[in-house]
Design a protein around this motif. Structure first.
Motif, PDB file in Angstrom:
ATOM      1  N   GLU A  83     -29.666 -21.256 -17.198  1.00 42.36           N
ATOM      2  CA  GLU A  83     -29.779 -19.979 -16.474  1.00 42.36           C
ATOM      3  C   GLU A  83     -30.936 -19.133 -16.990  1.00 42.36           C
ATOM      4  N   ILE A  84     -31.464 -19.467 -18.170  1.00 42.24           N
ATOM      5  CA  ILE A  84     -32.622 -18.774 -18.730  1.00 42.24           C
ATOM      6  C   ILE A  84     -33.824 -19.696 -18.586  1.00 42.24           C
ATOM      7  N   LEU A  88     -36.608 -16.802 -24.311  1.00 43.10           N
ATOM      8  CA  LEU A  88     -35.478 -16.347 -25.120  1.00 43.10           C
ATOM      9  C   LEU A  88     -35.983 -16.020 -26.512  1.00 43.10           C
ATOM     10  N   ALA A 109     -34.922  -8.444 -20.672  1.00 48.13           N
ATOM     11  CA  ALA A 109     -33.501  -8.437 -20.309  1.00 48.13           C
ATOM     12  C   ALA A 109     -32.674  -8.770 -21.532  1.00 48.13           C
ATOM     13  N   VAL A 111     -29.244 -10.819 -22.470  1.00 46.11           N
ATOM     14  CA  VAL A 111     -28.347 -11.822 -21.895  1.00 46.11           C
ATOM     15  C   VAL A 111     -27.139 -11.985 -22.811  1.00 46.11           C
ATOM     16  N   LEU A 113     -24.058 -14.395 -24.046  1.00 47.57           N
ATOM     17  CA  LEU A 113     -23.739 -15.811 -24.148  1.00 47.57           C
ATOM     18  C   LEU A 113     -22.433 -15.991 -24.892  1.00 47.57           C
ATOM     19  N   TYR A 119     -23.800 -19.343 -20.648  1.00 47.74           N
ATOM     20  CA  TYR A 119     -24.324 -18.097 -20.075  1.00 47.74           C
ATOM     21  C   TYR A 119     -23.201 -17.278 -19.452  1.00 47.74           C
ATOM     22  N   HIS A 121     -23.634 -13.218 -18.556  1.00 49.97           N
ATOM     23  CA  HIS A 121     -24.222 -12.243 -17.650  1.00 49.97           C
ATOM     24  C   HIS A 121     -25.468 -11.651 -18.301  1.00 49.97           C
ATOM     25  N   SER A 122     -26.170 -10.785 -17.569  1.00 52.85           N
ATOM     26  CA  SER A 122     -27.415 -10.220 -18.091  1.00 52.85           C
ATOM     27  C   SER A 122     -27.553  -8.747 -17.732  1.00 52.85           C
ATOM     28  N   TYR A 123     -28.447  -8.081 -18.475  1.00 50.69           N
ATOM     29  CA  TYR A 123     -28.767  -6.680 -18.249  1.00 50.69           C
ATOM     30  C   TYR A 123     -30.302  -6.563 -18.207  1.00 50.69           C
ATOM     31  N   PRO A 161     -22.170  -5.422 -15.945  1.00 48.73           N
ATOM     32  CA  PRO A 161     -23.545  -5.921 -16.091  1.00 48.73           C
ATOM     33  C   PRO A 161     -24.454  -5.382 -15.002  1.00 48.73           C
ATOM     34  N   ASN A 311     -35.390 -21.765 -24.123  1.00 47.51           N
ATOM     35  CA  ASN A 311     -34.028 -21.376 -23.756  1.00 47.51           C
ATOM     36  C   ASN A 311     -32.991 -22.160 -24.559  1.00 47.51           C
TER      37      ASN A 311
END
Length: 328
Positions: A83-84, A88, A109, A111, A113, A119, A121-123, A161, A311
């Motif tokens: 997903e990344i 990273l 962002a 992330v 984990l 994975y 969610h992310s911000y 998120p 990643n």
């Protein structure tokens, strides 16, 4: 020389070029791979410069029983995070959420984990340039570092998120802004003493400690009463670590862990900056490659997590708990 001979010679030269060009390309690709992924140039530079840990200072057996003791760690697993896509960088443990928080520098962002690298969610982060380091400060509070701005920014994760706007967020500039990639990098937080550690990558390397960011356990953190201490003298015993990419505080041992990406090395200092232990990453037979070790986090069970571009998440455990490396 006749036209026939000229044609024959030209044909031979052309044939030689057809053979040489693919070979040259293969050699160039091999050299790139050796430098980018195997870090052969770092080993060569260290060998020529004599940059090795001083055996009179590091890994003394007297430390073994009351240190994190990095030579006793083995690689347990490595996992790619599909997903990344790339970039990273920093890593931190959000212990009250049972999550790892990583930071992606471009586009910026945070992330979330799982502890095995799944994975969640992310911000997305707005208002920060080249986010590199991250430290979880407890109760949803987070510090991130901007390499180019030379600053640390404070934020709180939202309940759901989503994007976080850092315009106007509390910030603390530690070093002048830099245009190259040698500025502010990793962060690590001592939650017991409310002390945040930060490292500058190189030219020169530097280590800082910032006190009094989060005097209240639940209120937002602030830079208003922050006090900065320059601890770069601690690095005098670690000349073999050519750069600094991340830092983590070990609250159980009261020690500081530091990561060098270029030298592929982990270091452990005690609370006064005395060298304790060190271990070269990937030096053991069978260990997979670590292209660019950027992030460092420590679990409550002693697991050491390393994040590598693009990643990848690596887990290291004490030898007694190690197992055969498996691709997740």
């Amino acid at each position: 020389m006749t036209r026939s001979r000229i044609a024959q010679r030209s044909a031979r030269i052309f044939r030689h070029l057809l053979i040489a060009l693919p070979l040259t390309g293969a050699l160039a690709f091999g050299a790139y791979h050796a430098i980018r992924n195997l870090h052969w140039h770092d080993s060569l530079i260290s060998m020529l410069a004599g940059n090795h840990a001083d055996k009179a200072l590091w890994n003394q057996s007297a430390w073994r029983s009351h240190a994190r003791w990095l030579p006793g760690y083995r690689l347990a697993s490595v996992r790619a995070i599909p997903e990344i896509e790339s970039n990273l960088s920093g890593l931190s443990l959000a212990d009250d959420r049972n999550l790892l928080l990583g930071v992606i520098n471009r586009p910026a962002a945070i992330v979330a984990l799982s502890l095995d690298g799944g994975y969640s969610h992310s911000y997305p982060l707005h208002g920060i340039s080249d986010a590199e380091g991250i430290a979880y400060l407890g109760q949803g509070r987070v510090a991130v570092s901007s390499e180019k701005q030379g600053a640390i920014l404070l934020l709180r994760l939202p309940d759901q998120p989503g994007p976080i706007d850092l315009q106007g967020a509390p910030s603390l500039r530690l070093i002048p802004p830099e245009d190259d990639n040698s500025g502010l990098e990793g962060l690590g937080y001592d939650s017991v003493r409310d002390q945040l550690y930060a490292v500058k990558e190189q030219s020169p390397r530097a280590l800082f400690r910032i006190d009094n960011l989060c005097p209240s356990a639940s209120a937002d953190c602030s830079t208003e009463h922050a006090v900065v201490h320059d601890l770069s003298r601690w690095l005098d015993s670690a000349q073999f670590a050519r750069d600094l990419s991340s830092v983590e505080f070990d609250t159980e041992k009261g020690h500081l862990l530091v990561l060098s990406e270029q030298s592929q090395t982990l270091l452990e200092f005690d609370s006064q900056g005395i060298p304790v232990s060190t271990q070269r990453i990937g030096a053991r037979s069978g260990d997979p490659l670590m292209p660019q070790a950027e992030g460092l986090a420590l679990g409550a069970d002693g697991t050491i997590y390393l994040a590598s571009e693009p990643n990848l998440l690596y887990r290291f455990v004490p030898e007694i708990a190690s197992r055969t490396v498996r691709p997740d």
